[in-house]
Design a protein around this motif. Structure first.
Motif, mmCIF file in Angstrom:
data_model
loop_
_atom_site.group_PDB
_atom_site.id
_atom_site.type_symbol
_atom_site.label_atom_id
_atom_site.label_comp_id
_atom_site.label_asym_id
_atom_site.label_seq_id
_atom_site.Cartn_x
_atom_site.Cartn_y
_atom_site.Cartn_z
ATOM 1 N N SER A 126 14.038 10.364 13.456
ATOM 2 C CA SER A 126 13.691 8.991 13.802
ATOM 3 C C SER A 126 13.681 8.109 12.557
ATOM 4 O O SER A 126 13.073 8.457 11.547
ATOM 5 C CB SER A 126 12.314 8.970 14.465
ATOM 6 O OG SER A 126 11.923 7.661 14.742
ATOM 7 N N VAL A 127 14.341 6.954 12.639
ATOM 8 C CA VAL A 127 14.459 6.033 11.514
ATOM 9 C C VAL A 127 13.679 4.763 11.811
ATOM 10 O O VAL A 127 13.792 4.198 12.895
ATOM 11 C CB VAL A 127 15.940 5.682 11.251
ATOM 12 C CG1 VAL A 127 16.066 4.672 10.132
ATOM 13 C CG2 VAL A 127 16.730 6.923 10.945
ATOM 14 N N PHE A 128 12.871 4.329 10.838
ATOM 15 C CA PHE A 128 12.219 3.021 10.914
ATOM 16 C C PHE A 128 12.623 2.245 9.670
ATOM 17 O O PHE A 128 12.504 2.741 8.549
ATOM 18 C CB PHE A 128 10.695 3.140 10.975
ATOM 19 C CG PHE A 128 10.021 1.801 10.946
ATOM 20 C CD1 PHE A 128 10.004 1.006 12.073
ATOM 21 C CD2 PHE A 128 9.441 1.322 9.790
ATOM 22 C CE1 PHE A 128 9.398 -0.244 12.048
ATOM 23 C CE2 PHE A 128 8.836 0.085 9.751
ATOM 24 C CZ PHE A 128 8.818 -0.706 10.879
ATOM 25 N N ARG A 129 13.104 1.040 9.885
ATOM 26 C CA ARG A 129 13.574 0.201 8.790
ATOM 27 C C ARG A 129 12.774 -1.092 8.772
ATOM 28 O O ARG A 129 12.757 -1.832 9.752
ATOM 29 C CB ARG A 129 15.062 -0.102 8.994
ATOM 30 C CG ARG A 129 15.690 -0.924 7.910
ATOM 31 C CD ARG A 129 17.127 -1.244 8.243
ATOM 32 N NE ARG A 129 17.269 -1.995 9.480
ATOM 33 C CZ ARG A 129 17.217 -3.324 9.555
ATOM 34 N NH1 ARG A 129 17.015 -4.043 8.478
ATOM 35 N NH2 ARG A 129 17.353 -3.925 10.712
ATOM 36 N N SER A 130 12.094 -1.348 7.670
ATOM 37 C CA SER A 130 11.431 -2.635 7.500
ATOM 38 C C SER A 130 12.305 -3.492 6.594
ATOM 39 O O SER A 130 13.396 -3.078 6.196
ATOM 40 C CB SER A 130 10.030 -2.439 6.889
ATOM 41 O OG SER A 130 10.127 -2.071 5.531
ATOM 42 N N ASN A 131 11.833 -4.670 6.251
ATOM 43 C CA ASN A 131 12.646 -5.546 5.405
ATOM 44 C C ASN A 131 12.875 -4.967 4.018
ATOM 45 O O ASN A 131 13.928 -5.164 3.429
ATOM 46 C CB ASN A 131 11.995 -6.915 5.273
ATOM 47 C CG ASN A 131 12.145 -7.739 6.517
ATOM 48 O OD1 ASN A 131 13.041 -7.499 7.313
ATOM 49 N ND2 ASN A 131 11.264 -8.704 6.703
ATOM 50 N N SER A 132 11.895 -4.241 3.500
ATOM 51 C CA SER A 132 12.018 -3.748 2.125
ATOM 52 C C SER A 132 12.074 -2.230 2.005
ATOM 53 O O SER A 132 12.531 -1.724 0.984
ATOM 54 C CB SER A 132 10.855 -4.272 1.288
ATOM 55 O OG SER A 132 9.630 -3.884 1.868
ATOM 56 N N GLU A 133 11.616 -1.489 2.993
ATOM 57 C CA GLU A 133 11.533 -0.030 2.899
ATOM 58 C C GLU A 133 12.272 0.617 4.068
ATOM 59 O O GLU A 133 12.615 -0.039 5.049
ATOM 60 C CB GLU A 133 10.066 0.430 2.921
ATOM 61 C CG GLU A 133 9.153 -0.258 1.933
ATOM 62 C CD GLU A 133 9.422 0.074 0.486
ATOM 63 O OE1 GLU A 133 10.102 1.092 0.207
ATOM 64 O OE2 GLU A 133 8.966 -0.675 -0.380
ATOM 65 N N SER B 20 10.439 8.805 2.827
ATOM 66 C CA SER B 20 10.549 7.354 2.834
ATOM 67 C C SER B 20 10.903 6.859 1.446
ATOM 68 O O SER B 20 10.849 7.604 0.467
ATOM 69 C CB SER B 20 9.243 6.701 3.297
ATOM 70 O OG SER B 20 8.282 6.744 2.278
ATOM 71 N N SER B 21 11.253 5.597 1.375
ATOM 72 C CA SER B 21 11.567 4.996 0.084
ATOM 73 C C SER B 21 10.310 4.744 -0.732
ATOM 74 O O SER B 21 10.398 4.368 -1.891
ATOM 75 C CB SER B 21 12.339 3.692 0.292
ATOM 76 O OG SER B 21 11.607 2.816 1.107
ATOM 77 N N ARG B 22 9.145 4.995 -0.163
ATOM 78 C CA ARG B 22 7.881 4.827 -0.877
ATOM 79 C C ARG B 22 7.354 6.132 -1.449
ATOM 80 O O ARG B 22 6.320 6.138 -2.097
ATOM 81 C CB ARG B 22 6.837 4.225 0.047
ATOM 82 C CG ARG B 22 7.248 2.825 0.509
ATOM 83 C CD ARG B 22 6.141 2.151 1.199
ATOM 84 N NE ARG B 22 5.059 1.952 0.243
ATOM 85 C CZ ARG B 22 3.979 1.239 0.490
ATOM 86 N NH1 ARG B 22 3.834 0.663 1.642
ATOM 87 N NH2 ARG B 22 3.036 1.102 -0.408
ATOM 88 N N ASP B 23 8.055 7.250 -1.217
ATOM 89 C CA ASP B 23 7.644 8.520 -1.808
ATOM 90 C C ASP B 23 7.644 8.408 -3.325
ATOM 91 O O ASP B 23 8.402 7.638 -3.907
ATOM 92 C CB ASP B 23 8.597 9.640 -1.377
ATOM 93 C CG ASP B 23 8.422 10.031 0.077
ATOM 94 O OD1 ASP B 23 7.418 9.610 0.691
ATOM 95 O OD2 ASP B 23 9.304 10.740 0.597
ATOM 96 N N LYS B 24 6.828 9.233 -3.959
ATOM 97 C CA LYS B 24 6.680 9.146 -5.420
ATOM 98 C C LYS B 24 8.005 9.341 -6.145
ATOM 99 O O LYS B 24 8.296 8.646 -7.107
ATOM 100 C CB LYS B 24 5.678 10.190 -5.898
ATOM 101 C CG LYS B 24 4.261 9.882 -5.496
ATOM 102 C CD LYS B 24 3.309 10.930 -5.992
ATOM 103 C CE LYS B 24 1.897 10.628 -5.511
ATOM 104 N NZ LYS B 24 0.949 11.661 -5.912
#
Length: 118
Positions: free
Chosen positions: A30-37, A55-59
């Motif tokens: 499952s993919v969730f795309r926000s404006n920045s992440e 996610s793109s917020r992982d360390k």
């Protein structure tokens, strides 16, 4: 009157979820795309649990420089690596109402490059 972008996205999301379901043999990616992440989960819908997530917020990935598409490719490779460690080879791709274009496509191609099969 025409649907807004958000209404259209949620209508597509509901239509996709009616037919796609994750199992232990073939979980749902499952993919969730926000404006920045961008976020991705591998889900077994029968048990109701998340088997892997990235996610793109992982360390590791938060320090990555580049465009959003390049970061999405790295997230796809990261989820494929986590899936291989968990013993998952095949998944059902759920784009979450987003068009298969841009960052969603880059994520899918990154996961395929790293060995995940859709």
């Amino acid at each position: 009157m025409a649907l807004s972008k958000i209404e259209r996205k949620y209508r597509i999301r509901k239509r996709i979820r009616k037919v796609s379901s994750g199992t232990a043999e073939r979980p749902r990616l499952s993919v969730f795309r926000s404006n920045s992440e961008i976020y991705v989960q591998v889900i077994d819908d029968r048990k109701g649990e998340t088997l892997a997530a990235a996610s793109s917020r992982d360390k590791d990935l938060a320090k990555a420089k580049g465009t959003k598409k390049e970061v999405a490719t790295l997230v796809g490779k990261a989820i494929a690596e986590k899936c291989s460690k968990a013993g998952i080879e095949k998944v059902a791709f759920d784009r979450g109402g987003n068009l298969y274009h841009g960052r969603v496509k880059a994520l899918a191609e990154g996961a395929r490059e790293a060995g995940l099969k859709f």
